[in-house]
Design a protein around this motif. Sequence first.
Motif, PDB file in Angstrom:
ATOM      1  N   SER A 123      24.106  47.893  48.368  1.00 45.08           N
ATOM      2  CA  SER A 123      24.086  47.795  46.905  1.00 45.08           C
ATOM      3  C   SER A 123      25.326  48.376  46.237  1.00 45.08           C
ATOM      4  O   SER A 123      25.420  48.390  45.007  1.00 45.08           O
ATOM      5  N   LEU A 124      26.293  48.849  47.020  1.00 46.93           N
ATOM      6  CA  LEU A 124      27.486  49.477  46.448  1.00 46.93           C
ATOM      7  C   LEU A 124      28.402  48.429  45.810  1.00 46.93           C
ATOM      8  O   LEU A 124      28.877  47.512  46.489  1.00 46.93           O
ATOM      9  N   PRO A 125      28.703  48.547  44.507  1.00 41.14           N
ATOM     10  CA  PRO A 125      29.647  47.619  43.881  1.00 41.14           C
ATOM     11  C   PRO A 125      31.085  47.897  44.344  1.00 41.14           C
ATOM     12  O   PRO A 125      31.529  49.054  44.327  1.00 41.14           O
ATOM     13  N   ILE A 126      31.786  46.864  44.748  1.00 40.41           N
ATOM     14  CA  ILE A 126      33.153  46.999  45.247  1.00 40.41           C
ATOM     15  C   ILE A 126      34.050  45.997  44.543  1.00 40.41           C
ATOM     16  O   ILE A 126      33.725  44.804  44.458  1.00 40.41           O
ATOM     17  N   LEU A 127      35.194  46.486  44.054  1.00 36.06           N
ATOM     18  CA  LEU A 127      36.211  45.641  43.429  1.00 36.06           C
ATOM     19  C   LEU A 127      37.492  45.761  44.240  1.00 36.06           C
ATOM     20  O   LEU A 127      38.013  46.862  44.442  1.00 36.06           O
ATOM     21  N   LEU A 128      37.988  44.635  44.718  1.00 37.60           N
ATOM     22  CA  LEU A 128      39.225  44.587  45.512  1.00 37.60           C
ATOM     23  C   LEU A 128      40.336  43.963  44.674  1.00 37.60           C
ATOM     24  O   LEU A 128      40.177  42.847  44.161  1.00 37.60           O
ATOM     25  N   LEU A 129      41.455  44.695  44.545  1.00 34.73           N
ATOM     26  CA  LEU A 129      42.576  44.225  43.743  1.00 34.73           C
ATOM     27  C   LEU A 129      43.844  44.158  44.588  1.00 34.73           C
ATOM     28  O   LEU A 129      44.120  45.067  45.372  1.00 34.73           O
ATOM     29  N   SER A 130      44.615  43.098  44.400  1.00 36.71           N
ATOM     30  CA  SER A 130      45.862  42.966  45.150  1.00 36.71           C
ATOM     31  C   SER A 130      46.823  42.078  44.377  1.00 36.71           C
ATOM     32  O   SER A 130      46.409  41.294  43.515  1.00 36.71           O
ATOM     33  N   GLY A 131      48.100  42.209  44.696  1.00 37.98           N
ATOM     34  CA  GLY A 131      49.107  41.327  44.134  1.00 37.98           C
ATOM     35  C   GLY A 131      49.377  40.167  45.070  1.00 37.98           C
ATOM     36  O   GLY A 131      49.295  40.315  46.298  1.00 37.98           O
ATOM     37  N   SER A 132      49.709  39.029  44.510  1.00 33.83           N
ATOM     38  CA  SER A 132      50.012  37.871  45.359  1.00 33.83           C
ATOM     39  C   SER A 132      51.285  38.080  46.158  1.00 33.83           C
ATOM     40  O   SER A 132      51.520  37.387  47.152  1.00 33.83           O
ATOM     41  N   ASP A 133      52.117  39.053  45.741  1.00 35.85           N
ATOM     42  CA  ASP A 133      53.359  39.363  46.451  1.00 35.85           C
ATOM     43  C   ASP A 133      53.322  40.749  47.085  1.00 35.85           C
ATOM     44  O   ASP A 133      54.368  41.389  47.258  1.00 35.85           O
ATOM     45  N   ASP A 134      52.132  41.206  47.439  1.00 29.12           N
ATOM     46  CA  ASP A 134      51.982  42.505  48.097  1.00 29.12           C
ATOM     47  C   ASP A 134      52.046  42.317  49.611  1.00 29.12           C
ATOM     48  O   ASP A 134      51.139  41.727  50.207  1.00 29.12           O
ATOM     49  N   LEU A 176      54.329  45.268  36.282  1.00 30.06           N
ATOM     50  CA  LEU A 176      54.579  44.740  34.945  1.00 30.06           C
ATOM     51  C   LEU A 176      53.279  44.326  34.267  1.00 30.06           C
ATOM     52  O   LEU A 176      53.190  44.306  33.036  1.00 30.06           O
ATOM     53  N   CYS A 177      52.266  44.020  35.070  1.00 30.15           N
ATOM     54  CA  CYS A 177      50.967  43.612  34.528  1.00 30.15           C
ATOM     55  C   CYS A 177      49.970  44.764  34.503  1.00 30.15           C
ATOM     56  O   CYS A 177      48.745  44.543  34.453  1.00 30.15           O
ATOM     57  N   LYS A 178      50.455  45.991  34.515  1.00 31.25           N
ATOM     58  CA  LYS A 178      49.573  47.151  34.665  1.00 31.25           C
ATOM     59  C   LYS A 178      48.526  47.267  33.563  1.00 31.25           C
ATOM     60  O   LYS A 178      47.397  47.698  33.824  1.00 31.25           O
ATOM     61  N   GLU A 179      48.866  46.892  32.329  1.00 31.86           N
ATOM     62  CA  GLU A 179      47.880  47.006  31.246  1.00 31.86           C
ATOM     63  C   GLU A 179      46.681  46.098  31.500  1.00 31.86           C
ATOM     64  O   GLU A 179      45.540  46.461  31.199  1.00 31.86           O
ATOM     65  N   THR A 180      46.941  44.937  32.068  1.00 32.52           N
ATOM     66  CA  THR A 180      45.846  44.042  32.432  1.00 32.52           C
ATOM     67  C   THR A 180      45.011  44.652  33.540  1.00 32.52           C
ATOM     68  O   THR A 180      43.766  44.597  33.515  1.00 32.52           O
ATOM     69  N   VAL A 181      45.673  45.269  34.525  1.00 38.18           N
ATOM     70  CA  VAL A 181      44.973  45.930  35.624  1.00 38.18           C
ATOM     71  C   VAL A 181      44.106  47.058  35.094  1.00 38.18           C
ATOM     72  O   VAL A 181      42.923  47.178  35.457  1.00 38.18           O
ATOM     73  N   PHE A 182      44.690  47.894  34.233  1.00 32.94           N
ATOM     74  CA  PHE A 182      43.936  49.006  33.647  1.00 32.94           C
ATOM     75  C   PHE A 182      42.645  48.493  32.984  1.00 32.94           C
ATOM     76  O   PHE A 182      41.560  49.028  33.209  1.00 32.94           O
ATOM     77  N   GLN A 183      42.804  47.472  32.151  1.00 33.53           N
ATOM     78  CA  GLN A 183      41.651  46.965  31.395  1.00 33.53           C
ATOM     79  C   GLN A 183      40.626  46.321  32.313  1.00 33.53           C
ATOM     80  O   GLN A 183      39.412  46.453  32.085  1.00 33.53           O
ATOM     81  N   ASP A 184      41.095  45.630  33.345  1.00 32.65           N
ATOM     82  CA  ASP A 184      40.161  45.012  34.296  1.00 32.65           C
ATOM     83  C   ASP A 184      39.304  46.072  34.993  1.00 32.65           C
ATOM     84  O   ASP A 184      38.087  45.896  35.156  1.00 32.65           O
ATOM     85  N   VAL A 185      39.936  47.166  35.385  1.00 32.88           N
ATOM     86  CA  VAL A 185      39.203  48.243  36.054  1.00 32.88           C
ATOM     87  C   VAL A 185      38.203  48.883  35.087  1.00 32.88           C
ATOM     88  O   VAL A 185      37.040  49.126  35.444  1.00 32.88           O
ATOM     89  N   ILE A 186      38.641  49.141  33.865  1.00 35.14           N
ATOM     90  CA  ILE A 186      37.772  49.747  32.851  1.00 35.14           C
ATOM     91  C   ILE A 186      36.565  48.840  32.554  1.00 35.14           C
ATOM     92  O   ILE A 186      35.416  49.300  32.512  1.00 35.14           O
ATOM     93  N   ALA A 205      50.088  62.875  40.920  1.00 33.37           N
ATOM     94  CA  ALA A 205      50.675  62.887  39.582  1.00 33.37           C
ATOM     95  C   ALA A 205      51.254  61.533  39.181  1.00 33.37           C
ATOM     96  O   ALA A 205      51.430  61.265  37.985  1.00 33.37           O
ATOM     97  N   ARG A 206      51.523  60.666  40.154  1.00 33.62           N
ATOM     98  CA  ARG A 206      52.091  59.351  39.843  1.00 33.62           C
ATOM     99  C   ARG A 206      51.094  58.446  39.112  1.00 33.62           C
ATOM    100  O   ARG A 206      51.460  57.374  38.629  1.00 33.62           O
ATOM    101  N   TYR A 207      49.845  58.866  39.033  1.00 31.00           N
ATOM    102  CA  TYR A 207      48.812  58.044  38.400  1.00 31.00           C
ATOM    103  C   TYR A 207      48.533  58.479  36.965  1.00 31.00           C
ATOM    104  O   TYR A 207      47.490  58.128  36.403  1.00 31.00           O
ATOM    105  N   SER A 208      49.460  59.218  36.371  1.00 34.49           N
ATOM    106  CA  SER A 208      49.216  59.804  35.045  1.00 34.49           C
ATOM    107  C   SER A 208      48.983  58.750  33.964  1.00 34.49           C
ATOM    108  O   SER A 208      48.082  58.906  33.127  1.00 34.49           O
ATOM    109  N   GLN A 209      49.770  57.685  33.963  1.00 31.61           N
ATOM    110  CA  GLN A 209      49.600  56.680  32.901  1.00 31.61           C
ATOM    111  C   GLN A 209      48.246  55.974  33.034  1.00 31.61           C
ATOM    112  O   GLN A 209      47.551  55.753  32.035  1.00 31.61           O
ATOM    113  N   PHE A 210      47.886  55.646  34.243  1.00 31.91           N
ATOM    114  CA  PHE A 210      46.577  55.046  34.507  1.00 31.91           C
ATOM    115  C   PHE A 210      45.463  56.002  34.085  1.00 31.91           C
ATOM    116  O   PHE A 210      44.495  55.612  33.417  1.00 31.91           O
ATOM    117  N   ALA A 211      45.613  57.278  34.458  1.00 31.15           N
ATOM    118  CA  ALA A 211      44.602  58.278  34.124  1.00 31.15           C
ATOM    119  C   ALA A 211      44.433  58.434  32.616  1.00 31.15           C
ATOM    120  O   ALA A 211      43.302  58.555  32.104  1.00 31.15           O
TER     121      ALA A 211
END
Length: 309
Positions: free
Chosen positions: A235-246, A286-296, A41-47
């Motif tokens: 042939s599987l497309p893979i996207l890896l995302l991380s924060g520089s402070d993770d 704080l940059c979640k909107e950018t993350v959302f759009q990048d994934v989309i 349920a914590r992923y509701s905004q992303f969903a």
Amino acid sequence: MYKEIKLKAVDGLDLHLHIWDEVENPVGVVQIVHGMAEHGARYSQFAERLNEAGFIVVADDHRGFGKSAIDKNYLGHLDENTGFEDMLQDEVTVKEYLMKTYPKLAYFIFAHSMGSFIMRTFITKHEADGVVFSGSGLQPNPLLKMGQFVTTQRVKKDAMKRSGFLNKLAFWGYNKPFNENHRFSWLTRDASIYKAYEEDPFCGPVVGTTGFFHNLFEAVKVSQQSETYQSVPKSLPILLLSGSDDPVGHFGKDTPKIALALEKAGVEDVTYKIYENARHELVNELCKETVFQDVINWMNAKIKRFGHN
């Protein structure tokens, strides 16, 4: 529309599913695989953002977590012998449900943290149109061996015992670089998020059992074995995302290493992005909107490439 349902796991457990399916003309479905000590349920905004972009979203609460836990005594617990395989099979069960319910849609996976360790193994045997790994990482083999040695001894005595020591071992030093003086500030720079996490009975208060940690160390170990990388479909497309402070990804260092390991194994379509100053939970940053759009944008590009739309 958001709804919650129960889905029978192969061993009879009622898996709790969160479904966001208010999409008029869906182009794809996304299976979200959450991290440890949290729930779907914590992923509701992303969903909801994914819904707006045409994607139906389903997230299960892993066995032992959220509303899939049998009761509070089992919250944060996995069977010491079969827990890792059980979690893998649960995600197969969720995928089968999605394939049956939405048979003509492109199928994507978004897996975070512990979920990424599980799904890095999952993808070696189960197809997808694309996979996004968020907040993943690598762990030194000596640390994993020590963790497995300790848990192997402890599960023999009491697999359901809560372990403050193993909890500290798993999260050792994560908060040290940050100044907020809060034990969960390593998750995100957004104070409202980590404070809510601390108060959520399915999150902050949960300390895993020895059975859980025994499986966690196994999942991490298997995810970074060379045989696992070699078994990923080329042939599987893979996207890896991380924060520089993770801290889980050793502050941006692990993601390029994982990408390189996949490329050396022959995987042809591997992309990664590091978000400057972002911490562990990118969809709550704080940059979640950018993350959302990048994934989309990335998923839409794969749909176009494979001719789903």
